[in-house]
Design an enzyme around this catalytic site. Structure first.
Site, PDB file in Angstrom:
ATOM      1  N   GLY A  12       7.037   2.873  -9.910  1.00 10.78           N
ATOM      2  CA  GLY A  12       6.327   3.030  -8.636  1.00 10.78           C
ATOM      3  C   GLY A  12       7.198   2.711  -7.446  1.00 10.78           C
ATOM      4  O   GLY A  12       6.774   2.021  -6.521  1.00 10.78           O
ATOM      5  N   SER A  13       8.430   3.257  -7.440  1.00  9.63           N
ATOM      6  CA  SER A  13       9.362   2.878  -6.370  1.00  9.63           C
ATOM      7  C   SER A  13       9.556   3.970  -5.322  1.00  9.63           C
ATOM      8  O   SER A  13      10.562   4.005  -4.623  1.00  9.63           O
ATOM      9  CB  SER A  13      10.702   2.418  -6.952  1.00  9.63           C
ATOM     10  OG  SER A  13      11.140   3.272  -7.971  1.00  9.63           O
ATOM     11  N   THR A  14       8.588   4.871  -5.206  1.00 14.11           N
ATOM     12  CA  THR A  14       8.707   5.926  -4.193  1.00 14.11           C
ATOM     13  C   THR A  14       8.208   5.474  -2.829  1.00 14.11           C
ATOM     14  O   THR A  14       8.380   6.155  -1.828  1.00 14.11           O
ATOM     15  CB  THR A  14       7.917   7.176  -4.632  1.00 14.11           C
ATOM     16  OG1 THR A  14       6.584   6.761  -4.981  1.00 14.11           O
ATOM     17  CG2 THR A  14       8.569   7.846  -5.817  1.00 14.11           C
ATOM     18  N   ARG A  15       7.520   4.323  -2.781  1.00 10.96           N
ATOM     19  CA  ARG A  15       7.057   3.800  -1.478  1.00 10.96           C
ATOM     20  C   ARG A  15       6.746   2.311  -1.619  1.00 10.96           C
ATOM     21  O   ARG A  15       6.869   1.740  -2.703  1.00 10.96           O
ATOM     22  CB  ARG A  15       5.817   4.578  -1.016  1.00 10.96           C
ATOM     23  CG  ARG A  15       4.621   4.371  -1.937  1.00 10.96           C
ATOM     24  CD  ARG A  15       3.432   5.190  -1.492  1.00 10.96           C
ATOM     25  NE  ARG A  15       2.188   4.528  -1.858  1.00 10.96           N
ATOM     26  CZ  ARG A  15       0.986   5.068  -1.782  1.00 10.96           C
ATOM     27  NH1 ARG A  15       0.869   6.309  -1.357  1.00 10.96           N
ATOM     28  NH2 ARG A  15      -0.082   4.393  -2.105  1.00 10.96           N
ATOM     29  N   ASN A  88       6.419  -2.589 -11.299  1.00 10.06           N
ATOM     30  CA  ASN A  88       5.788  -2.702  -9.977  1.00 10.06           C
ATOM     31  C   ASN A  88       4.582  -1.778  -9.808  1.00 10.06           C
ATOM     32  O   ASN A  88       3.651  -2.121  -9.085  1.00 10.06           O
ATOM     33  CB  ASN A  88       6.849  -2.397  -8.904  1.00 10.06           C
ATOM     34  CG  ASN A  88       6.219  -2.084  -7.569  1.00 10.06           C
ATOM     35  OD1 ASN A  88       5.813  -2.985  -6.834  1.00 10.06           O
ATOM     36  ND2 ASN A  88       6.086  -0.802  -7.245  1.00 10.06           N
ATOM     37  N   TYR A 153      -9.146  -4.524 -11.140  1.00 15.82           N
ATOM     38  CA  TYR A 153      -7.779  -4.842 -10.674  1.00 15.82           C
ATOM     39  C   TYR A 153      -7.407  -6.291 -11.005  1.00 15.82           C
ATOM     40  O   TYR A 153      -6.316  -6.565 -11.527  1.00 15.82           O
ATOM     41  CB  TYR A 153      -7.729  -4.593  -9.161  1.00 15.82           C
ATOM     42  CG  TYR A 153      -6.400  -4.828  -8.500  1.00 15.82           C
ATOM     43  CD1 TYR A 153      -5.351  -3.927  -8.650  1.00 15.82           C
ATOM     44  CD2 TYR A 153      -6.195  -5.939  -7.681  1.00 15.82           C
ATOM     45  CE1 TYR A 153      -4.134  -4.137  -8.006  1.00 15.82           C
ATOM     46  CE2 TYR A 153      -4.985  -6.148  -7.029  1.00 15.82           C
ATOM     47  CZ  TYR A 153      -3.961  -5.243  -7.200  1.00 15.82           C
ATOM     48  OH  TYR A 153      -2.759  -5.455  -6.554  1.00 15.82           O
ATOM     49  N   THR A 155      -8.562  -8.180 -13.311  1.00 13.13           N
ATOM     50  CA  THR A 155      -8.388  -8.311 -14.763  1.00 13.13           C
ATOM     51  C   THR A 155      -6.969  -7.924 -15.174  1.00 13.13           C
ATOM     52  O   THR A 155      -6.311  -8.633 -15.945  1.00 13.13           O
ATOM     53  CB  THR A 155      -9.408  -7.415 -15.506  1.00 13.13           C
ATOM     54  OG1 THR A 155     -10.722  -7.830 -15.132  1.00 13.13           O
ATOM     55  CG2 THR A 155      -9.242  -7.490 -17.009  1.00 13.13           C
ATOM     56  N   THR A 156      -6.481  -6.820 -14.598  1.00 13.94           N
ATOM     57  CA  THR A 156      -5.131  -6.374 -14.985  1.00 13.94           C
ATOM     58  C   THR A 156      -4.063  -7.329 -14.458  1.00 13.94           C
ATOM     59  O   THR A 156      -3.081  -7.602 -15.144  1.00 13.94           O
ATOM     60  CB  THR A 156      -4.816  -4.957 -14.460  1.00 13.94           C
ATOM     61  OG1 THR A 156      -4.838  -4.942 -13.022  1.00 13.94           O
ATOM     62  CG2 THR A 156      -5.793  -3.930 -15.000  1.00 13.94           C
ATOM     63  N   LYS A 157      -4.275  -7.840 -13.228  1.00 18.34           N
ATOM     64  CA  LYS A 157      -3.235  -8.677 -12.628  1.00 18.34           C
ATOM     65  C   LYS A 157      -3.178 -10.060 -13.287  1.00 18.34           C
ATOM     66  O   LYS A 157      -2.110 -10.667 -13.399  1.00 18.34           O
ATOM     67  CB  LYS A 157      -3.438  -8.770 -11.118  1.00 18.34           C
ATOM     68  CG  LYS A 157      -3.227  -7.437 -10.404  1.00 18.34           C
ATOM     69  CD  LYS A 157      -1.812  -6.893 -10.636  1.00 18.34           C
ATOM     70  CE  LYS A 157      -1.532  -5.589  -9.932  1.00 18.34           C
ATOM     71  NZ  LYS A 157      -0.147  -5.137 -10.083  1.00 18.34           N
TER      72      LYS A 157
HETATM   73  P1  NAD Z   1       1.523   1.457  -3.088  1.00 17.43           P
HETATM   74  O1  NAD Z   1       0.209   2.063  -3.362  1.00 17.43           O
HETATM   75  O2  NAD Z   1       2.113   1.612  -1.711  1.00 17.43           O
HETATM   76  O3  NAD Z   1       2.604   1.924  -4.143  1.00 17.43           O
HETATM   77  C1  NAD Z   1       2.272   1.997  -5.488  1.00 17.43           C
HETATM   78  C2  NAD Z   1       3.350   2.703  -6.235  1.00 17.43           C
HETATM   79  O4  NAD Z   1       2.899   2.873  -7.578  1.00 17.43           O
HETATM   80  C3  NAD Z   1       3.665   4.069  -5.683  1.00 17.43           C
HETATM   81  O5  NAD Z   1       5.062   4.277  -5.716  1.00 17.43           O
HETATM   82  C4  NAD Z   1       2.976   5.019  -6.666  1.00 17.43           C
HETATM   83  O6  NAD Z   1       3.644   6.244  -6.826  1.00 17.43           O
HETATM   84  C5  NAD Z   1       3.047   4.215  -7.947  1.00 17.43           C
HETATM   85  N1  NAD Z   1       2.037   4.626  -8.903  1.00 17.43           N
HETATM   86  C6  NAD Z   1       0.710   4.746  -8.737  1.00 17.43           C
HETATM   87  N2  NAD Z   1       0.133   5.228  -9.844  1.00 17.43           N
HETATM   88  C7  NAD Z   1       1.124   5.406 -10.735  1.00 17.43           C
HETATM   89  C8  NAD Z   1       1.172   5.903 -12.063  1.00 17.43           C
HETATM   90  N3  NAD Z   1       0.090   6.368 -12.711  1.00 17.43           N
HETATM   91  N4  NAD Z   1       2.369   5.938 -12.675  1.00 17.43           N
HETATM   92  C9  NAD Z   1       3.481   5.534 -12.047  1.00 17.43           C
HETATM   93  N5  NAD Z   1       3.500   5.075 -10.786  1.00 17.43           N
HETATM   94  C10 NAD Z   1       2.333   5.026 -10.145  1.00 17.43           C
HETATM   95  O7  NAD Z   1       1.355  -0.082  -3.460  1.00 17.43           O
HETATM   96  P2  NAD Z   1       2.177  -1.388  -3.066  1.00 17.43           P
HETATM   97  O8  NAD Z   1       1.371  -2.116  -2.062  1.00 17.43           O
HETATM   98  O9  NAD Z   1       3.594  -1.068  -2.799  1.00 17.43           O
HETATM   99  O10 NAD Z   1       2.018  -2.174  -4.441  1.00 17.43           O
HETATM  100  C11 NAD Z   1       3.049  -2.307  -5.419  1.00 17.43           C
HETATM  101  C12 NAD Z   1       2.594  -3.319  -6.442  1.00 17.43           C
HETATM  102  O11 NAD Z   1       2.345  -4.569  -5.797  1.00 17.43           O
HETATM  103  C13 NAD Z   1       1.306  -2.941  -7.154  1.00 17.43           C
HETATM  104  O12 NAD Z   1       1.370  -3.336  -8.503  1.00 17.43           O
HETATM  105  C14 NAD Z   1       0.269  -3.763  -6.432  1.00 17.43           C
HETATM  106  O13 NAD Z   1      -0.841  -4.026  -7.249  1.00 17.43           O
HETATM  107  C15 NAD Z   1       1.059  -5.012  -6.132  1.00 17.43           C
HETATM  108  N6  NAD Z   1       0.513  -5.804  -5.035  1.00 17.43           N
HETATM  109  C16 NAD Z   1       0.428  -5.312  -3.776  1.00 17.43           C
HETATM  110  C17 NAD Z   1      -0.108  -6.111  -2.763  1.00 17.43           C
HETATM  111  C18 NAD Z   1      -0.237  -5.639  -1.351  1.00 17.43           C
HETATM  112  O14 NAD Z   1      -0.806  -6.379  -0.535  1.00 17.43           O
HETATM  113  N7  NAD Z   1       0.255  -4.479  -0.990  1.00 17.43           N
HETATM  114  C19 NAD Z   1      -0.531  -7.393  -3.062  1.00 17.43           C
HETATM  115  C20 NAD Z   1      -0.423  -7.871  -4.362  1.00 17.43           C
HETATM  116  C21 NAD Z   1       0.113  -7.068  -5.332  1.00 17.43           C
END
Ligand code: NAD
Length: 244
Positions: A12-15, A88, A153, A155-157
Site C-alpha cells: 500500500g505504498s502508492t499514497r 502497511n 477495523y 479487530t484487525t489492528k
Molecule cells: P490510505 O488509504 O491513504 O492508503 C492505504 C494504502 O493501502 C493505499 O496505498 C492503497 O492502495 C492500499 N490498499 C488498499 N487496499 C488494498 C488492497 N486490497 N491491497 C493492497 N493495497 C491496498 O491510508 P493511510 O492513512 O496511508 O494508512 C496506511 C496504514 O496506516 C493503514 O494500515 C492504516 O490502517 C494505518 N493507519 C492510518 C492512520 C491514519 O490516521 N491515517 C492511523 C492509524 C493507522
C-alpha cells in the site's frame, strides 16, 4: 541511517503513510518495491522515486485480497529477496456494529489481516534462509482504544499485535525482528474524509496539539528497520502525539 544494499517492500505504498515510508527508505539508499492495488500507479511512484533518489525502485500491483503468490514471483524475479517488509496496506469499512454488513466485516479482515498473513508467509521464507529480516506491521491506536463504527477495523489492528508478538518469537533465532507501529490520527486520504467536527474532537484529545504526518510514522519505521533497533522484537511503538 544507510539502507544501501537492502531491499524494502512496502504494501500500500502508492499514497499516504506507505508512500512516505517507501520514499524514506529510498532517500537512504534502499532498493524499494512500491506496491498498491493498481500497477500503473505503483509504477509511476517507483519511477518518480528512481529519478529523484537515484536508487532502484520497482512498482507492482499487489492487491492483498487478490492473487498474491503470482505477483510475489514477479517481485522475486526483479529484486531477489526482500530484507525489510512493511505491512502497511489497510482499509476501513466503517459502520455501526448492528448495521455492519458481512461484506464490510469480511473485506477489512481479508485485506488487513489475511493479506498481511499471506504476503508475510511468502517473504519470511527467504528471510529465514538468509538469516536476516525486518518485518514492521502498521497497526493503529484504534486496535488499543476501540472506536464507534470500527469493530471490524479495530479487530484487525488488535489482531496484528498478536500476529507481531507471536511471529517475533518464532523467527527471533533467525535474526529476524518483527515489530508494530500504532499510529494515532495521521493526515492522509484515509482521515481526510472525516467530518470537520470529528477531526476537531480528535484534536482536543492530542496533547501535542497537532495531527501526525506520514513522515512521523516513517521515522519510526526507519528506526525499526535499522541496526539501532536490533535488540527490539515483538514490540509496538505508538506514534500518536500523546493521545494514548
Ligand atoms: P490510505 O488509504 O491513504 O492508503 C492505504 C494504502 O493501502 C493505499 O496505498 C492503497 O492502495 C492500499 N490498499 C488498499 N487496499 C488494498 C488492497 N486490497 N491491497 C493492497 N493495497 C491496498 O491510508 P493511510 O492513512 O496511508 O494508512 C496506511 C496504514 O496506516 C493503514 O494500515 C492504516 O490502517 C494505518 N493507519 C492510518 C492512520 C491514519 O490516521 N491515517 C492511523 C492509524 C493507522
Amino acid at each position: 541511517m544507510d539502507f544501501s544494499g537492502k531491499v524494502a517492500l512496502v504494501t500500500g505504498s502508492t499514497r499516504g503513510i506507505g508512500k512516505a515510508i517507501a520514499v524514506a527508505f529510498a532517500e537512504r539508499g534502499a532498493t524499494v518495491v512500491v506496491t498498491g492495488r493498481d500497477r500503473g500507479t505503483a509504477e509511476i511512484i517507483a519511477n518518480n522515486i528512481r529519478n529523484e533518489f537515484e536508487v532502484e525502485a520497482y512498482g507492482f500491483g499487489l492487491d492483498l485480497s487478490g492473487d498474491i503468490e503470482s505477483v510475489w514471483k514477479e517481485i522475486k524475479q526483479a529484486v531477489g529477496t526482500v530484507d525489510i517488509l512493511v505491512n502497511n496496506a489497510g482499509i476501513t469499512k466503517d459502520n455501526l456494529f448492528i448495521r455492519m454488513k458481512d461484506e464490510e466485516w469480511q473485506q477489512v479482515i481479508d485485506v488487513n489481516l489475511t493479506g498481511t498473513y499471506k504476503i508475510t508467509k511468502l517473504v519470511v521464507k527467504d528471510m529465514i534462509k538468509k538469516r536476516y529480516g525486518r518485518i514492521i506491521n502498521i497497526s493503529s491506536i484504534i486496535g488499543f482504544i476501540g472506536n464507534i463504527g470500527q469493530v471490524n477495523y479495530a479487530t484487525t489492528k488488535a489482531g496484528l499485535i498478536g500476529f507481531t508478538k507471536s511471529l517475533a518469537k518464532e523467527v527471533a533465532s533467525r535474526n529476524i525482528t518483527v515489530n508494530a507501529v500504532a499510529p494515532g490520527f495521521i493526515e492522509t486520504e484515509m482521515t481526510e474524509v472525516l467530518p470537520a467536527e470529528i477531526k476537531e474532537s480528535y484534536l482536543k484529545q492530542i496533547p501535542l496539539g497537532r495531527f501526525g504526518k506520514p513522515q512521523d510514522v516513517a521515522n519510526v519505521v526507519l528506526f525499526l528497520a535499522s541496526d539501532l533497533s536490533s535488540y527490539i522484537t515483538g514490540e509496538t511503538i505508538h506514534v500518536n502525539g500523546g493521545m494514548y
